[in-house]
Design a protein around this motif. Structure first.
Motif, PDB file in Angstrom:
ATOM      1  N   ALA A  93      -6.220  12.231  -3.819  1.00  0.00           N
ATOM      2  CA  ALA A  93      -5.493  12.737  -4.981  1.00  0.00           C
ATOM      3  C   ALA A  93      -6.392  12.643  -6.218  1.00  0.00           C
ATOM      4  CB  ALA A  93      -4.216  11.926  -5.191  1.00  0.00           C
ATOM      5  N   SER A  94      -6.275  13.620  -7.103  1.00  0.00           N
ATOM      6  CA  SER A  94      -7.095  13.593  -8.314  1.00  0.00           C
ATOM      7  C   SER A  94      -6.516  12.585  -9.307  1.00  0.00           C
ATOM      8  CB  SER A  94      -7.131  14.973  -8.942  1.00  0.00           C
ATOM      9  OG  SER A  94      -5.830  15.346  -9.328  1.00  0.00           O
ATOM     10  N   ARG A  95      -7.291  12.261 -10.329  1.00  0.00           N
ATOM     11  CA  ARG A  95      -6.852  11.271 -11.326  1.00  0.00           C
ATOM     12  C   ARG A  95      -5.555  11.699 -11.989  1.00  0.00           C
ATOM     13  NH1 ARG A  95     -10.603   7.510 -13.404  1.00  0.00           N
ATOM     14  NH2 ARG A  95      -9.707   7.544 -15.473  1.00  0.00           N
ATOM     15  N   PRO A 133       5.909   7.372 -12.805  1.00  0.00           N
ATOM     16  CA  PRO A 133       7.255   7.006 -12.363  1.00  0.00           C
ATOM     17  C   PRO A 133       7.434   5.514 -12.115  1.00  0.00           C
ATOM     18  CG  PRO A 133       6.136   8.350 -10.702  1.00  0.00           C
ATOM     19  CD  PRO A 133       5.261   8.327 -11.878  1.00  0.00           C
ATOM     20  N   ASN A 134       6.334   4.810 -11.851  1.00  0.00           N
ATOM     21  CA  ASN A 134       6.477   3.380 -11.624  1.00  0.00           C
ATOM     22  C   ASN A 134       6.480   2.572 -12.908  1.00  0.00           C
ATOM     23  OD1 ASN A 134       6.678   2.563  -8.791  1.00  0.00           O
ATOM     24  ND2 ASN A 134       4.865   3.838  -8.572  1.00  0.00           N
ATOM     25  N   ARG A 145      -5.708   7.277  -3.994  1.00  0.00           N
ATOM     26  CA  ARG A 145      -7.068   7.781  -4.222  1.00  0.00           C
ATOM     27  C   ARG A 145      -7.748   8.057  -2.893  1.00  0.00           C
ATOM     28  NH1 ARG A 145     -11.205   5.111  -7.856  1.00  0.00           N
ATOM     29  NH2 ARG A 145     -10.430   3.073  -7.233  1.00  0.00           N
ATOM     30  N   TYR A 149      -1.159   0.747  -3.726  1.00  0.00           N
ATOM     31  CA  TYR A 149      -0.772   2.107  -3.369  1.00  0.00           C
ATOM     32  C   TYR A 149      -1.467   3.130  -4.246  1.00  0.00           C
ATOM     33  CZ  TYR A 149       2.817   1.196  -6.947  1.00  0.00           C
ATOM     34  OH  TYR A 149       3.473   0.852  -8.083  1.00  0.00           O
ATOM     35  N   ARG A 174       2.065  11.254 -10.445  1.00  0.00           N
ATOM     36  CA  ARG A 174       2.920  10.964  -9.289  1.00  0.00           C
ATOM     37  C   ARG A 174       3.081   9.481  -8.977  1.00  0.00           C
ATOM     38  NH1 ARG A 174       4.662  14.019  -4.889  1.00  0.00           N
ATOM     39  NH2 ARG A 174       4.313  12.186  -3.633  1.00  0.00           N
ATOM     40  N   GLU A 175       2.028   8.713  -9.201  1.00  0.00           N
ATOM     41  CA  GLU A 175       2.100   7.311  -8.786  1.00  0.00           C
ATOM     42  C   GLU A 175       2.365   6.392  -9.972  1.00  0.00           C
ATOM     43  OE1 GLU A 175       1.524   6.739  -5.420  1.00  0.00           O
ATOM     44  OE2 GLU A 175       1.163   8.870  -5.167  1.00  0.00           O
ATOM     45  N   ARG A 206      -3.234  13.725 -10.812  1.00  0.00           N
ATOM     46  CA  ARG A 206      -2.118  13.663  -9.878  1.00  0.00           C
ATOM     47  C   ARG A 206      -1.661  12.227  -9.677  1.00  0.00           C
ATOM     48  NH1 ARG A 206      -0.174  17.433  -6.029  1.00  0.00           N
ATOM     49  NH2 ARG A 206       0.999  16.363  -4.410  1.00  0.00           N
ATOM     50  N   SER A 257       0.804  -1.220   0.000  1.00  0.00           N
ATOM     51  CA  SER A 257       0.000   0.000   0.000  1.00  0.00           C
ATOM     52  C   SER A 257       0.835   1.266   0.000  1.00  0.00           C
ATOM     53  CB  SER A 257      -0.935   0.020   1.206  1.00  0.00           C
ATOM     54  OG  SER A 257      -1.756  -1.102   1.170  1.00  0.00           O
ATOM     55  N   ASN A 268       3.809   3.450  -1.997  1.00  0.00           N
ATOM     56  CA  ASN A 268       4.443   3.547  -3.307  1.00  0.00           C
ATOM     57  C   ASN A 268       5.948   3.322  -3.175  1.00  0.00           C
ATOM     58  OD1 ASN A 268       5.426   4.322  -5.805  1.00  0.00           O
ATOM     59  ND2 ASN A 268       3.849   5.865  -6.060  1.00  0.00           N
TER      60      ASN A 268
END
Lengths: 357, 287
Positions: B186-188, B198-199, B182, B177, B194-195, B190, A120, A122
């Motif tokens: 956080a907005s869609r 980068p992943n 959410r 995560y 951010r999530e 963002r 959970s 990141n």
């Protein structure tokens, strides 16, 4: 010493104000899948009062998590859909809010802790950054303000050397530490309501105890309400004021925790209580509720617990019972609630009863 | 503020360079080529277009370090001058298609549903065209030019990146995560930036660096057909294919080939380094 006085005071104020913080009314959630319509939540109503901890128990698939996710409006849609009902948070109906308004409530006024601290967080952001995130999102803090606040929060959730941990990544922390980070993230904005979805299931027993203890302390400090979703009755006994028992998408019993352990009225709750292993006392075979959870896709007539119920009569199979108000905040959905208790009697023969209850 | 020493110690890019030897090698190689690109005119000993048939197919010697080709042009000068065209074309093609593919594939995977289906089918449509034929069609429609050739390469190339990116995004967005984020409100947008980005970006970066060499070669084959840079211009791919005809004069093909090899090797090292840098689990730190 001083701290104890303070917490006692807070406890009192929580008891005084009995206003409801969250009220769910006749919530219905369905999942439209290829196999058919799955009615995951059927006319569920419950209420969370200010400063109280409400336990929601039930087997996997009983709809307890779906109800909580509906409060956050995080049901995947499609296939999930909220078909009816109201979710009143401080008298606002969350279901009628716009996306932006809902985003403002999520994480700010209602926060959630997940079951799996391993996944959970990141993996590519530092723990500090993740705790700072809600502050920057909701409170408009600058980075340095958020940093200070997050640092303080880390100390509050009992993470040692917080300055060092702020810079570390989730994979560098143990499971218990990660769950603490999750809790810090959820609580950093001081939400009024915290939804904890099986917060201790993935942790080992000693860490479980620590996390529960931490949540108790934080609840007193922040005076927020908690919905504790769990299938561990030990956690319920330890943490909660009142408890909601769910079975197959319906609430079957609502009562105070002490009442549930003393005398459960619904046969399902009774089964749950009796299947807790007891420490000490005569050894007996552990009770198990016969059968399995009914298929969610079947159209049911009558009480959905009837096929597994030892008290079931004809009427149970014909007609679904309504909620019966027994007074003093007790509700039960059963035709035979007056007759339940046999299992408890047999179990009571062992002198010590059931541990923590 | 901070003094320089602590900046060097705290800066993660600098740390990555110090701990990852391959990344350092890659950076050095690419830095050398960058230097060459900028100062090619001053570094080249001869005019790369100057023909001297009396000196044709000279093996490497003191006057001509890399030898001369079938028209007596100095290969060293041509390799140096060619860096601008070849590296430039390869970079432009790869970067434009990677950015486009990443955005299109990422958004498509994130939104999902019918939009996703339509976008991916369009991508397949483009990538099913043979590059060379499409290049010829575009060239005949819009006139042959360097710009049109690059455009063609990007049109054919972006679906590769879009596919990889889409697969990564779909995998990443089901992670807990993302849901936790959410939950924090956080907005869609963002969450995407951010999530999810980068992943999921690392495999596209690696693919980009691996593809860089391929792009140079594709550009070469298009130039060979007269669709890229016209023949007298020093272009590595064209030089290699030229040299392949003169099999016994090994130096003609070898040196431009080595140039391509070194550039793509450098790019690969950098790509791997960036991937390691982006993943904190692989990132080493100096304690």
């Amino acid at each position: 010493m001083k701290k104890n006085e303070k917490t006692a005071e807070l406890q009192e104020t929580a008891d005084d104000r009995n206003g409801s913080l969250l009220r769910i009314e006749n919530l219905e959630v369905e999942f439209h899948t290829v196999e058919g319509i799955h009615k995951a939540v059927r006319k569920v109503s419950y209420e969370v009062k200010m400063g109280e901890t409400l336990g929601v128990v039930g087997e996997s698939g009983s709809g307890k998590s779906v109800t909580a996710l509906s409060v956050m409006q995080l049901i995947q849609s499609p296939p999930g859909k909220i078909m009816g009902g109201k979710i009143l948070f401080e008298e606002k109906d969350l279901l009628s809010l716009s996306k932006e308004e809902m985003n403002h409530i999520r994480g700010n006024e209602i926060a959630m802790i997940f079951q799996e601290p391993m996944t959970s967080l990141n993996p590519i952001h530092t723990c500090g950054k993740q705790i700072m995130e809600p502050l920057i999102l909701h409170k408009g803090y600058s980075k340095s303000e958020a940093y200070e606040k997050a640092l303080q929060m880390m100390g509050q959730v009992g993470i040692p050397i917080p300055r060092q941990r702020m810079k570390e990544y989730p994979h560098q922390l143990s499971g218990g530490m990660r769950q603490r980070v999750m809790i810090a993230m959820a609580l950093v904005c001081k939400p009024k309501l915290l939804i904890a979805d099986e917060p201790t299931t993935a942790l080992d027993v000693t860490i479980q105890a620590q996390i529960l203890e931490l949540m108790k302390i934080l609840r007193k400090e922040m005076n927020s309400s908690i919905i504790m979703i769990t299938h561990d009755l030990g956690v319920v006994a330890e943490m909660c004021d009142r408890v909601v028992v769910m079975y197959d998408g319906q609430i079957v019993e609502v009562c105070k925790v002490s009442d549930l352990f003393r005398h459960p009225y619904h046969p399902y709750s009774e089964g749950l209580i009796c299947s807790i292993p007891s420490i000490g006392g005569t050894r007996r075979k552990l009770y198990a509720i016969k059968g399995t959870v009914p298929s969610p896709y079947e159209e049911k007539t009558g009480c959905s617990f009837a096929p597994r119920c030892q008290y079931a009569k004809d009427i149970c199979r014909r007609q679904c019972p309504e909620m019966t108000d027994l007074g003093n905040g007790r509700l039960v959905r059963c035709w035979n609630y007056r007759e339940t208790g046999n299992l408890m009697e047999t179990a009571k023969e062992s002198p010590e009863g059931r541990g923590k209850a | 503020m901070k003094n320089k020493k602590s900046f060097l110690k705290n800066n993660t890019v600098f740390q990555a360079l110090r701990t990852n030897t391959l990344l350092t090698i890659g950076v050095v190689i690419c830095a050398i080529w960058l230097f060459v690109i900028i100062f090619a005119d001053y570094l080249a000993p001869y005019d790369p277009l100057l023909q001297d048939l009396s000196l044709r197919l000279q093996p490497p010697c003191r006057e001509h370090l890399f030898g001369t080709d079938s028209l007596g042009r100095d290969i060293l000068s041509r390799v140096l001058a060619g860096s601008r065209i070849s590296i430039g074309a390869g970079l432009q093609c790869v970067i434009i298609s990677a950015v486009a593919g990443m955005l299109i594939g990422g958004i498509s995977g994130y939104i999902g549903g019918i939009f996703d289906d339509v976008v991916m089918r369009i991508g397949e449509l483009f990538s099913s065209f043979p590059t060379i034929i499409l290049a010829m069609v575009i060239a005949s429609a819009m006139g042959p030019s360097l710009f049109n050739t690059l455009l063609t390469m990007c049109i054919v190339w972006w679906p590769n990146y879009a596919r990889v990116m889409r697969a990564m995004v779909i995998q990443v967005k089901s992670n807990e995560y993302v849901e936790a984020s959410r939950c924090l409100g956080a907005s869609r947008m963002r969450i995407f930036i951010r999530e999810i980005l980068p992943n999921s970006i690392s495999s596209v970066i690696v693919l980009t660096t691996v593809d860089f060499g391929n792009a140079i070669l594709l550009f070469a084959s298009l130039s060979y057909l007269g669709l890229g840079s016209p023949p007298p211009a020093p272009e590595w791919g064209a030089m290699v294919s030229n040299g392949a005809e003169q099999f016994y004069y090994w130096w003609v093909a070898t040196f431009p080939g080595l140039a391509i090899l070194s550039v793509s090797l450098g790019a690969n090292f950098i790509g791997d380094g960036i991937r390691d840098y982006l993943d904190p689990k692989l990132r080493k730190t100096i304690s």
